[in-house]
Design an enzyme around this catalytic site. Structure first.
Site, short mmCIF file in Angstrom:
data_model
loop_
_atom_site.label_atom_id
_atom_site.label_comp_id
_atom_site.label_asym_id
_atom_site.label_seq_id
_atom_site.Cartn_x
_atom_site.Cartn_y
_atom_site.Cartn_z
N ALA A 133 0.81 -1.24 0.00
CA ALA A 133 0.00 0.00 0.00
C ALA A 133 0.83 1.28 0.00
CB ALA A 133 -1.00 0.04 1.15
N ALA A 134 2.14 1.18 -0.17
CA ALA A 134 2.94 2.41 -0.25
C ALA A 134 2.53 3.25 -1.46
CB ALA A 134 4.42 2.07 -0.32
N GLY A 135 2.38 2.59 -2.60
CA GLY A 135 1.96 3.31 -3.80
C GLY A 135 0.56 3.88 -3.65
N ASP A 136 -0.34 3.13 -3.02
CA ASP A 136 -1.70 3.62 -2.80
C ASP A 136 -1.70 4.82 -1.88
OD1 ASP A 136 -2.66 1.54 -4.38
OD2 ASP A 136 -2.96 0.21 -2.66
#
Length: 314
Positions: A263-266
């Site tokens: 979820a880093a990109g999210d």
């Protein structure tokens, strides 16, 4: 899109997310298994996820008023996902419930180096149709920013992007997961195309491992018609090729000790969308998204790792 004046620090823009909702089944193991191999894991968790859900939660926690357009199953997972979104203050009036398909799930393995491997079963996400998008014209018209990914049917994503363009809204496409090149007629509908290095490689046909590789990919994708291209590079930061900037810029990420990159990109996209929606300059929105993502990777899980606005350093 050009940079705007400095926003009122108390303002909250509107973000509408069109996308997926999954229940994440997360196992931690020493490393990712080889084909045919069975590994002993050392932890398990079941947490709300899906790229659409993650980005909606991120935008809400990071300062936006958020509405979610998606579909869950008529099951325990679906009820849990809906209640978790509502607990974040997200408008779920456009969240449908399927009577035919179960809620989507994601099977996630995270290794001790914080890398992950993910298998997604779409379930009810496949029932997010263009007709559902058409029925939410008013919600889309009220948005400052519309965010889409590729975990719902392709024709639905195009319908949402086309509606955003017709209504004069800012559109963000996170082309994830990217299995092939995007249709040519999608690019002019996208204000901000935000792939990671693997997705940008798939879209351009060239592997990407360095900021210079990302620069070439960004120029290739912008030449297809996307107004702005931001390639995320994990710990290496992002490469941003923005409208009116012929050269582009590599922007390093804050240095942190990563625990889980899920979820880093999210988180980056949610933070970026929230800042754009409240009127921030594009460069400031990118920097804010980077700081939020850097904080997220220091925590375990998808949505549990997403920070709140008051936690993100100025």
């Amino acid at each position: 899109m050009t940079d705007k004046a400095k926003p009122n620090p108390t303002s909250r823009g509107r973000v509408t997310v069109v996308g997926s909702l999954n229940m994440d089944l997360v196992a931690r193991a020493p490393r990712l298994p080889l084909p045919g191999e069975t590994l002993a894991g050392h932890a398990f968790a079941q947490v709300p996820g899906g790229k659409g859900g993650n980005q909606a939660v991120a935008a809400a926690r990071l300062g936006a008023q958020v509405a979610m357009i998606g579909c869950v199953g008529n099951d325990t997972n679906g009820a849990t996902l809906k209640s978790s979104l509502e607990a974040e203050g997200i408008d779920c009036t456009a969240l449908a419930t399927s009577e035919h398909a179960p809620t989507g799930v994601a099977l996630i393995i995270v290794d001790d180096a914080s890398q992950n491997a993910i298998v997604i079963v779409a379930g009810s996400n496949a029932e997010v149709t263009p007709e559902r998008i058409g029925a939410q014209e008013d919600m889309l018209a009220q948005a400052d920013v519309i965010v889409c990914q590729l975990e719902t049917p392709a024709e639905t994503v195009r319908a949402a992007l086309a509606a955003g363009r017709r209504l004069g809204r800012t559109t963000i496409l996170n082309p994830a997961p990217a299995a092939s090149a995007l249709p040519a007629d999608w690019f002019p509908l996208v204000d901000y195309l935000i792939p990671n290095e693997l997705e940008a490689g798939t879209l351009t046909g060239a592997p990407i491992s360095t900021p210079d590789d990302a620069r070439r990919a960004a120029h290739a994708l912008k030449a297809k018609g996307a107004r702005n291209v931001i390639v995320t590079l994990g710990g290496q930061g992002v490469y941003a090729l923005l409208h009116g900037d012929d050269d582009g810029r590599h922007l390093p990420s804050p240095k942190v000790e990563a625990v889980d990159t899920t979820a880093a990109g999210d988180t980056f996209i949610g933070g970026f969308a929230a800042e754009l929606a409240r009127g921030s300059a594009v460069a400031d929105a990118i920097a804010f998204g980077q700081r939020a993502a850097a904080l997220a990777v220091t925590r375990e899980g998808a949505q549990p790792s997403i920070p709140h606005r008051n936690e993100v350093s100025k």
